[in-house]
Scaffold this motif. Sequence first.
Motif, short mmCIF file in Angstrom:
data_model
loop_
_atom_site.label_atom_id
_atom_site.label_comp_id
_atom_site.label_asym_id
_atom_site.label_seq_id
_atom_site.Cartn_x
_atom_site.Cartn_y
_atom_site.Cartn_z
N SER A 7 38.87 46.79 -4.98
CA SER A 7 39.65 47.98 -4.63
C SER A 7 39.27 48.42 -3.22
O SER A 7 38.09 48.51 -2.88
CB SER A 7 39.37 49.12 -5.61
N HIS A 8 40.27 48.68 -2.41
CA HIS A 8 40.03 49.04 -1.02
C HIS A 8 39.44 50.45 -0.94
O HIS A 8 39.86 51.34 -1.67
CB HIS A 8 41.34 48.98 -0.23
N ILE A 9 38.47 50.65 -0.07
CA ILE A 9 37.83 51.95 0.13
C ILE A 9 38.10 52.44 1.54
O ILE A 9 37.94 51.69 2.51
CB ILE A 9 36.30 51.86 -0.10
N ARG A 10 38.52 53.70 1.65
CA ARG A 10 38.72 54.35 2.94
C ARG A 10 37.72 55.49 3.06
O ARG A 10 37.62 56.33 2.18
CB ARG A 10 40.13 54.92 3.04
N ILE A 11 36.96 55.49 4.15
CA ILE A 11 36.04 56.58 4.45
C ILE A 11 36.71 57.37 5.57
O ILE A 11 36.89 56.84 6.67
CB ILE A 11 34.67 56.04 4.89
N ALA A 12 37.09 58.61 5.29
CA ALA A 12 37.83 59.42 6.26
C ALA A 12 36.93 60.53 6.80
O ALA A 12 36.23 61.19 6.05
CB ALA A 12 39.07 60.01 5.61
N ARG A 13 36.99 60.71 8.12
CA ARG A 13 36.19 61.73 8.79
C ARG A 13 36.98 62.33 9.94
O ARG A 13 37.73 61.63 10.61
CB ARG A 13 34.93 61.10 9.39
N PRO A 14 36.73 63.61 10.22
CA PRO A 14 37.35 64.20 11.42
C PRO A 14 36.58 63.76 12.66
O PRO A 14 35.39 63.45 12.60
CB PRO A 14 37.19 65.70 11.19
N SER A 15 37.28 63.76 13.78
CA SER A 15 36.66 63.44 15.06
C SER A 15 37.22 64.37 16.12
O SER A 15 38.41 64.69 16.10
CB SER A 15 36.94 61.99 15.45
N LEU A 16 36.37 64.80 17.03
CA LEU A 16 36.85 65.64 18.13
C LEU A 16 37.31 64.81 19.32
O LEU A 16 38.04 65.30 20.17
CB LEU A 16 35.76 66.62 18.56
N ASP A 17 36.89 63.54 19.38
CA ASP A 17 37.21 62.70 20.52
C ASP A 17 37.38 61.26 20.04
O ASP A 17 36.40 60.51 19.92
CB ASP A 17 36.09 62.80 21.56
N LEU A 18 38.61 60.89 19.73
CA LEU A 18 38.87 59.56 19.19
C LEU A 18 38.54 58.45 20.19
O LEU A 18 38.11 57.37 19.79
CB LEU A 18 40.31 59.43 18.72
N ALA A 19 38.72 58.71 21.47
CA ALA A 19 38.39 57.69 22.48
C ALA A 19 36.88 57.40 22.48
O ALA A 19 36.46 56.25 22.54
CB ALA A 19 38.86 58.11 23.86
N ALA A 20 36.08 58.46 22.42
CA ALA A 20 34.62 58.28 22.37
C ALA A 20 34.22 57.58 21.08
O ALA A 20 33.35 56.69 21.08
CB ALA A 20 33.91 59.63 22.49
#
Length: 132
Positions: A7-20
């Motif tokens: 089963s596929h697992i996704r770990i989701a998190r917020p980020s303030l700077d996607l480029a970094a």
Amino acid sequence: MPIGGRSHIRIARPSLDLAAAERFWVDGLGLKVVYRAEADGHDLLMLGRPDADWHLELVREASRPVEPRPTEEDLLVIYLDEEVPQDLVDRLVEHGGIRVQSPNPYWNEWGVTVADPDGYRLVLCKRGWSNA
């Protein structure tokens, strides 16, 4: 059973700077961008390996950014089953990571902990792991 070993697992998190974050996870660690979307100020970056049954999702919504609030125990651990290459640690630091000590002496003995640009901790562990 609907949840299995593949089963596929996704770990989701917020980020303030996607480029970094992308520099750290892609240029530093070596993950690949498996999906990217920028729509109506809701930006999404999915990182992983094409052959893996998991991915890391980083999101940023420009109109209401969510401040990442990682603790010292929010860990993403990768078991290498070999010594942690110093050049990998150096590359992570060069691409925005900060090497940190863990409050748990286990991780200091068996691995290297690096905080990503949003403060989430990646542990590269020299031990192996199996659920079997």
